[in-house]
Write an enzyme that holds these catalytic residues in place. Structure first.
Site: not given
Ligand code: SF4
Length: 753
Positions: A100-101, A165, A447, A642, A644
């Site tokens: 998805d990313h 995630d 975000r 993070s 990571r």
């Molecule tokens: Fe993708 Fe993260 Fe945005 Fe959700 S918050 S759409 S998982 S990038």
């Protein structure tokens, strides 16, 4: 509770173990003898050792056995590469990977997807073949966003999921404790090791009343973010309860849990209720809903639960909010928003409205949004701003295509993007404004940090409910309150938008759309994992070498860092994201952001072999080539940021032996141990000042033992040798990691014996 109910329709033989969970819980209940929050019930029923585990909210480290693991494509690469190096034939815990990313939004869903398939071919081929090989469910590009797919197919009440995630908590909308982790944690659980989590505190949010009009579930979390701020949930699970929870749709609850990541919470959670049952039924999981009803008393908080903090919100009085710009906790109620726009001189013209994403793309969201668009079009007007729609999954896309909402959005002037992250994660080839040009956009995402959507630091990004996004898009300005203001119809006559309406669930059921799932084959022995040796994005990991059993002498200090050294300083993101699956290439960013205490500069250190100054990775490579291990000296809270794992893999790969600091961020410290490095701290933090970057050191590794300090012998460039004491937090098991070269080597060795 001893019935056999599959966890998901996509796998066979993984049953929901409410019986086992309830047995574990009764052991813990006897020990704690107090009412338990729902979050506690889920965590404690998943303890590796319910008898012996120390349990103190906010202080003990719980060893847990999650039910599932989920990875998105950007983080899955290194997780799977590491898992491969453990030499196991298949994952020990059910796992899925979601593409998805890596899909960039440019001109619309189908074409953007085709482009992504082309650009990312080798990454997708690797993920697809490695998933097939190791018995991992693979959701192809176009299937949708990880959290939406988990909600639709895998989440169930009372379960524990970890995902690589930060918005994994979305599944809290189905009563699941779902926590975002780093790749190293995911690898442990994929390999069958317990997973460690500091016992979270529990913040209670009591909901009373009922939403109406323009207020939506999103406004609950926008308000909570305003109250708790971006740090307020740190180390805590946010648990919603009270009669108001019964009035929200399951997908609305998921929206709230999803955006709980913005207040730093470990996760967020709702108690099991009839709305969740309805959603399970609509997504063809009635058997799970029925089973959950049998276990229902453990799928909510006990009466008399004591929360570490309690907040109450009356939904009947809740106003729609808009949060931002630049931070998700700057919450402004819609009635005050115009004033705020003026007072702060935020650009008034609204350039783009974006709905959808993993946060807000439910059937309910899309239906309500479409009702507003239809209302506008009935008055002969359309979107004034640019408008995009991101369906969270193929199932949502196909269902709203069948039921007409998609057509409405297109007629309204919208562009339908791929079922993927797109503009939410900066995968947006935005062309309507120039870099640096101040402008406003509003989305139903979660975000809105500076530059996150379009890499333009002057973009003022606001977040709101999809309803408000659609309404403001019609007005084309931030100076519009649909609750009180009027718009002009095609003839210039004023009208007020009707409050949105829409079904929570599709009355004709969901349409699954295109088949985008790849199940692992029955016979996996013939599958070979596709990694081209010439790839610059993927590289098979070689196991790190074991400790030679000797003290290390005459080591150079690669760099003595000064002040903050976060995981971003150690392994930068941005353009380096591309190399997340190629350890050697990404190692070229090692510590390039850290400040050298010697000269106050970043990425400029002395090479003791040549006497010249060079970039940190270049000097490390030179030492490695010459067989010289090295150490790093660091300041307070080294490795914060993070989880990571690249920040630990890179120094190990380039020949580092130890990182010696005043203190560590805990996750980074554990990550270093996992990769076979020595994270050590000055027993007396003042000793940091006694070391000069030009000194050489001996590290008496043979002294490493649980609870005992180690000696660092310092040979100053000019002066007499002296010893200082270093502390560490290694336990017996972790010492084996160091001796064998890494946690994965240890796992492989123990499996072989
Ligand atoms: Fe993708 Fe993260 Fe945005 Fe959700 S918050 S759409 S998982 S990038």
């Amino acid at each position: 509770l001893s019935r056999k109910v599959e966890m998901t329709n996509w796998e066979k033989g993984h049953y929901i173990n409410y019986k086992g969970l309830s047995e574990n819980l009764s052991i813990v209940r006897k020990r704690l003898n107090r009412p338990l929050a729902f979050a506690e019930k889920i965590l404690y029923s998943h303890l590796d050792d319910p008898h012996g585990q120390e349990i103190e909210r906010g202080s003990s480290y719980l060893k847990l056995r999650p039910d599932r693991v989920a990875c998105q494509d950007a983080t899955a690469q290194m997780a799977i590469l590491q898992f491969m190096s453990a030499g196991m034939p298949s994952v020990a815990t059910p796992t899925t990977v979601h593409c998805d990313h890596l899909i960039e939004a440019q001109i619309g869903g189908a074409k953007d997807l085709a482009r992504a398939n082309d650009i990312n071919k080798e990454v997708y081929d690797f993920l697809s073949t490695s998933c097939a090989k190791y018995n991992i469910g693979f959701w192809r590009p176009g299937s949708g966003i990880i959290h939406q797919i988990i909600l639709e197919n895998y989440a169930f009440p009372g379960a524990l999921l970890i995902g690589t995630d930060s918005h994994t908590p979305n599944a809290g909308g189905l009563g699941m404790t779902a926590i975002g982790v780093g790749g190293a944690d995911a690898v442990d659980v994929m390999a069958g090791l317990p997973w460690e989590l500091k016992a979270p505190k529990v913040i209670g949010i009591k909901l009373t009343g009922q939403l109406s009009g323009w207020a939506t579930p999103k406004d609950i979390i926008l308000k909570v973010a305003g109250i708790l701020t971006v740090k307020g949930g740190t180390g805590a699970i946010v648990e919603y309860h009270g009669p108001g929870t019964e009035t929200l749709s399951c997908t609305g609850m998921a929206t709230i849990c999803n955006m709980g990541a913005e207040i730093g919470a470990t996760t967020s959670l709702f108690p099991f209720n009839d709305r969740m049952y309805d959603y399970l039924k609509a997504t063809k999981r009635t058997a799970i809903g029925d089973f959950a009803r049998e276990y229902a008393q453990e799928l909510r908080e006990d009466e008399g639960t004591q929360y570490d903090e309690l907040i109450e919100i009356n939904l009947s009085e809740l106003e729609p909010h808009i949060n931002g710009p630049f931070t998700p906790d700057l919450a402004t109620p819609i009635s005050k928003f115009k004033e705020a726009v003026k007072a702060n001189k935020w650009p008034e013209e609204l350039k783009v409205g974006l709905i959808g994403s993993c946060t807000n793309s439910s059937y309910e969201d899309m239906s309500r949004g479409a009702s507003i668009a239809e209302d506008a079009m009935a008055h002969g007007i359309k979107a004034k701003s640019l408008f995009t729609v991101t369906p969270g999954s193929e199932q949502i896309r196909a269902t709203i295509e069948r039921d007409g909402q998609l057509k409405t959005f297109e007629e309204f002037g919208g562009m339908v993007l791929a079922n993927a992250c797109g503009p939410c994660i900066g995968q947006w080839d935005r062309r309507d404004v120039k870099k640096g040009e101040p402008n406003s956009i509003i989305s139903s995402y979660n975000r809105n940090f500076t530059g996150r959507n379009d890499a333009n630091p002057a973009t003022h990004s606001f977040v709101a409910s999809p309803d408000l996004v659609v309404a403001m898009t019609i007005a084309g300005t931030l100076n519009f309150n649909p609750l009180t203001d009027t718009l002009k119809d095609k003839d210039g006559k004023e009208f007020k938008l009707k409050a949105p309406t829409g079904d929570g669930l599709p009355s004709r059921g969901y349409d699954p759309g295109n088949d985008t799932y790849q199940a692992p084959p029955e016979d996996r022995s013939q599958v070979s994992v596709a990694v081209s040796p010439s790839s610059d994005r993927l590289q098979v990991l070689e196991p790190f070498s074991a400790w030679d059993g000797k003290d290390a002498t005459d080591l150079p200090i690669l760099i003595k860092t000064q002040g903050k050294t976060t995981t971003d300083h150690i392994s930068m993101a941005g353009p380096w994201l591309k190399y997340r699956g190629h350890l050697d290439n990404i190692s070229n960013n090692m510590l390039i952001g850290a400040i050298n205490a010697e000269n106050g500069e970043a990425n400029k250190i002395k090479n003791i072999l040549t006497g010249g100054y060079d970039a940190v990775p270049a000097v490390a490579r030179d030492y490695k080539k010459n067989g010289i291990p090295w150490v790093v000296v660091g300041d307070w809270n080294y490795g914060e940021g993070s989880s990571r794992e690249h920040a630990a893999l890179e120094p190990r790969h380039l020949g580092g032996l130890a990182i010696i600091t005043r203190s560590f961020a805990r996750i980074h410290e554990t990550n270093l141990k996992k990769q076979g490095m020595l994270p050590l701290t000055f027993s007396d933090p003042a000793d940091y000042d006694k070391i000069s970057p030009a000194d050489k050191v001996d590290l008496l590794c043979t002294e490493l033992a649980v609870g005992k300090p180690m000696t660092l012998r310092v040979h100053p460039a000019d002066g007499k040798t002296f010893d200082i004491k270093l502390s560490h937090t290694f336990n017996e098991g972790q010492i084996k990691w160091f001796k064998n070269g890494s946690a994965l080597n240890t796992m492989a060795k123990e499996r072989a014996s």
